[in-house]
Design a protein around this motif. Structure first.
Motif, PDB file in Angstrom:
ATOM      1  N   VAL A 236       0.874  -1.172   0.000  1.00 18.96           N
ATOM      2  CA  VAL A 236       0.000   0.000   0.000  1.00 18.96           C
ATOM      3  C   VAL A 236       0.914   1.226   0.000  1.00 18.96           C
ATOM      4  N   HIS A 237       0.603   2.201  -0.859  1.00 16.65           N
ATOM      5  CA  HIS A 237       1.421   3.405  -0.971  1.00 16.65           C
ATOM      6  C   HIS A 237       0.563   4.650  -0.787  1.00 16.65           C
TER       7      HIS A 237
ATOM      8  N   PRO B 165       6.840   7.919  -5.041  1.00 19.02           N
ATOM      9  CA  PRO B 165       7.432   7.670  -6.360  1.00 19.02           C
ATOM     10  C   PRO B 165       7.614   6.190  -6.684  1.00 19.02           C
ATOM     11  N   THR B 166       7.591   5.322  -5.697  1.00 17.76           N
ATOM     12  CA  THR B 166       7.873   3.907  -5.925  1.00 17.76           C
ATOM     13  C   THR B 166       6.897   3.233  -6.889  1.00 17.76           C
ATOM     14  N   PRO B 167       5.581   3.345  -6.704  1.00 15.23           N
ATOM     15  CA  PRO B 167       4.705   2.630  -7.645  1.00 15.23           C
ATOM     16  C   PRO B 167       4.679   3.237  -9.039  1.00 15.23           C
ATOM     17  N   ARG B 168       5.114   4.480  -9.200  1.00 17.88           N
ATOM     18  CA  ARG B 168       5.146   5.081 -10.539  1.00 17.88           C
ATOM     19  C   ARG B 168       6.146   4.365 -11.431  1.00 17.88           C
ATOM     20  N   LYS B 169       7.134   3.745 -10.823  1.00 19.51           N
ATOM     21  CA  LYS B 169       8.140   3.025 -11.600  1.00 19.51           C
ATOM     22  C   LYS B 169       7.580   1.721 -12.146  1.00 19.51           C
ATOM     23  N   ARG B 170       6.496   1.261 -11.545  1.00 17.36           N
ATOM     24  CA  ARG B 170       5.866   0.014 -11.973  1.00 17.36           C
ATOM     25  C   ARG B 170       4.487   0.333 -12.529  1.00 17.36           C
TER      26      ARG B 170
END
Length: 119
Positions: free
Chosen positions: A67-68, A73-78
C-alpha cells in the motif's frame, strides 16, 4: 583597393539566401517548441488528480505487494497499480498487506496506532 561589386554582390546574395533559410528554420523551431509547450500544459490540466492511496500489485494481479501514499514515487516506476480509497487502504493494511517503507501509509492512516497492522 576597392573590390568590385561583381565579386562582392554574388557572395552577399548567397549569404543573404543562407541567412533567410536559416531564419525560417529558427522560426519553425520556435513555433514547434511553443506548440509542444501548449500541448504539455493542456495535458497537465486535463490529467486526473493523483489518487490519495495506491495499491501495488505483483506480476499476478491477485498478489498484492504494498500500500502506498498517492504521491509516493515507488509505484510510478511500476505499471501494476490500482487507486484506492482511504477505507480500502486501511482495510488492506489491516489484512497484513505490507506498507511502503518510504512513505509509511500505515503511520499516515493511523493504522499502527489502532493496532490493526502487525508488520
Amino acid at each position: 583597393m576597392r573590390t568590385s561589386c561583381r565579386l562582392i554582390c554574388p557572395r552577399l546574395r548567397t549569404l543573404e539566401t543562407w541567412l533567410a533559410l536559416t531564419l525560417e528554420r529558427v522560426r519553425a523551431a520556435i513555433t514547434d517548441g511553443e506548440r509542444r509547450e501548449v500541448e504539455r500544459q493542456r495535458g497537465q490540466q486535463a490529467r486526473p488528480p493523483a489518487p490519495e492511496w495506491v495499491l501495488q500489485l505483483g506480476p499476478d494481479p491477485r498478489n498484492v505487494e504494498a500500500v502506498h501514499v498517492g504521491d509516493c514515487p515507488t509505484p510510478r516506476k511500476r505499471r501494476r497499480t490500482r487507486a484506492m480509497t482511504r477505507q480500502q487502504a486501511v482495510d488492506a493494511l489491516s489484512e497484513q498487506v505490507p506498507a511502503c517503507p518510504l512513505r509509511r501509509p500505515d503511520t499516515v492512516l493511523g493504522v499502527l496506532d489502532q493496532g490493526l497492522c502487525r508488520n
